[in-house]
Scaffold this active site. Structure first.
Site, PDB file in Angstrom:
ATOM      1  N   SER A   9       0.754  -1.402  -0.011  1.00 40.89           N
ATOM      2  CA  SER A   9      -0.378   0.085  -0.009  1.00 40.89           C
ATOM      3  C   SER A   9       1.187   0.623   0.400  1.00 40.89           C
ATOM      4  O   SER A   9       0.480   2.419   0.109  1.00 40.89           O
ATOM      5  CB  SER A   9      -0.969  -0.078   1.522  1.00 40.89           C
ATOM      6  OG  SER A   9      -0.528   0.013   2.104  1.00 40.89           O
ATOM      7  N   SER A  10       1.624   0.867   0.233  1.00 35.73           N
ATOM      8  CA  SER A  10       3.217   2.471  -0.199  1.00 35.73           C
ATOM      9  C   SER A  10       3.266   2.528  -1.028  1.00 35.73           C
ATOM     10  O   SER A  10       4.445   2.190  -1.950  1.00 35.73           O
ATOM     11  CB  SER A  10       3.730   2.023   1.114  1.00 35.73           C
ATOM     12  OG  SER A  10       4.994   2.758   0.537  1.00 35.73           O
ATOM     13  N   PRO A  11       3.828   4.127  -2.028  1.00 36.28           N
ATOM     14  CA  PRO A  11       4.850   3.886  -3.018  1.00 36.28           C
ATOM     15  C   PRO A  11       5.633   3.886  -3.002  1.00 36.28           C
ATOM     16  O   PRO A  11       6.366   3.467  -3.665  1.00 36.28           O
ATOM     17  CB  PRO A  11       3.639   5.796  -3.109  1.00 36.28           C
ATOM     18  CG  PRO A  11       3.586   6.262  -2.006  1.00 36.28           C
ATOM     19  CD  PRO A  11       2.665   5.333  -0.910  1.00 36.28           C
ATOM     20  N   THR A  13       7.701   2.036  -1.515  1.00 32.84           N
ATOM     21  CA  THR A  13       7.802   0.682  -1.286  1.00 32.84           C
ATOM     22  C   THR A  13       7.834   0.040  -2.635  1.00 32.84           C
ATOM     23  O   THR A  13       8.888  -0.702  -3.061  1.00 32.84           O
ATOM     24  CB  THR A  13       6.896  -0.207  -0.348  1.00 32.84           C
ATOM     25  OG1 THR A  13       6.638   0.565   1.089  1.00 32.84           O
ATOM     26  CG2 THR A  13       7.273  -1.959   0.100  1.00 32.84           C
TER      27      THR A  13
END
Length: 201
Positions: A9-11, A13
């Site tokens: 859910s992390s950009p 990442t």
């Protein structure tokens, strides 16, 4: 061994997941992929993330969009900022990564990242995960059943708790030699320098 604690859910990442793989290959390092639930990390030790979302600094938000776009262009990745659904509940996707195991996890995670950050699909929805499974010749019914297993649920929680105990406060969190921690895609040049020192030694 490079440990990579991550949540799709992390950009940042999304970028680091792509960028760390050729870096690891260059230095002959294996990657231990460690799915976590970043919301669990925020809830436990970093609730300031929620406060910043509720009261965003307009100039900082504008710059973050530019920054992400710049990093994505450098990595050769397409990214939509923000996705239509943000934040997104990634728990089923992250459990899916664990259910598949380390080898099958990487193409699945890559497809989840791309579905969310490139194609603007809601990865919390089972039909989206089923579509990803079919594209990879994974039986979607088996995966969607498997992620309900208590062992998988407990493993995701254990990974999240371990990350917190070792000093993580978000995703991605990267460890070299168990204790040398790096946070974020923009720290990969420091990871490279550490691997170079290790190689020289």
């Amino acid at each position: 061994m490079i440990e990579f604690f991550f949540d799709c859910s992390s950009p940042w990442t999304y970028l680091a997941f792509h960028n760390i793989q050729p870096l690891a290959k260059e230095f002959g390092e294996q990657i231990s992929w460690r799915p976590v639930l970043v919301g669990g990390i925020f809830n436990a030790i970093n609730p300031s993330v929620y406060a910043s979302r509720e009261n965003p600094v307009a100039a900082k938000v504008r710059y973050m969009k530019k920054d992400l776009a710049d990093w994505a262009r450098l990595a050769g990745l397409a990214i939509k900022i923000p996705p239509t659904v943000f934040p997104v509940n990634s728990i089923k996707a992250m459990r899916g990564c664990l259910w598949l195991g380390n080898d099958a996890m990487v193409p699945f995670a890559r497809s989840v990242f791309e579905a969310y950050w490139r194609d603007d699909k809601d990865i919390s929805r089972e039909p989206v995960l089923a579509e990803i499974c079919r594209s990879l010749d994974i039986d979607p019914e088996k995966l969607l059943t498997g992620i309900g297993d208590e062992g998988i649920k407990n493993e995701l929680k254990a990974n999240t708790d371990e990350a917190i105990a070792r000093g993580a406060f978000g995703s991605p969190t990267i460890f070299l030699s168990k204790t040398d921690m790096y946070f974020g895609n923009d720290r990969l040049p420091l990871v490279r320098e550490a691997l170079q020192r290790k190689s020289a030694a």
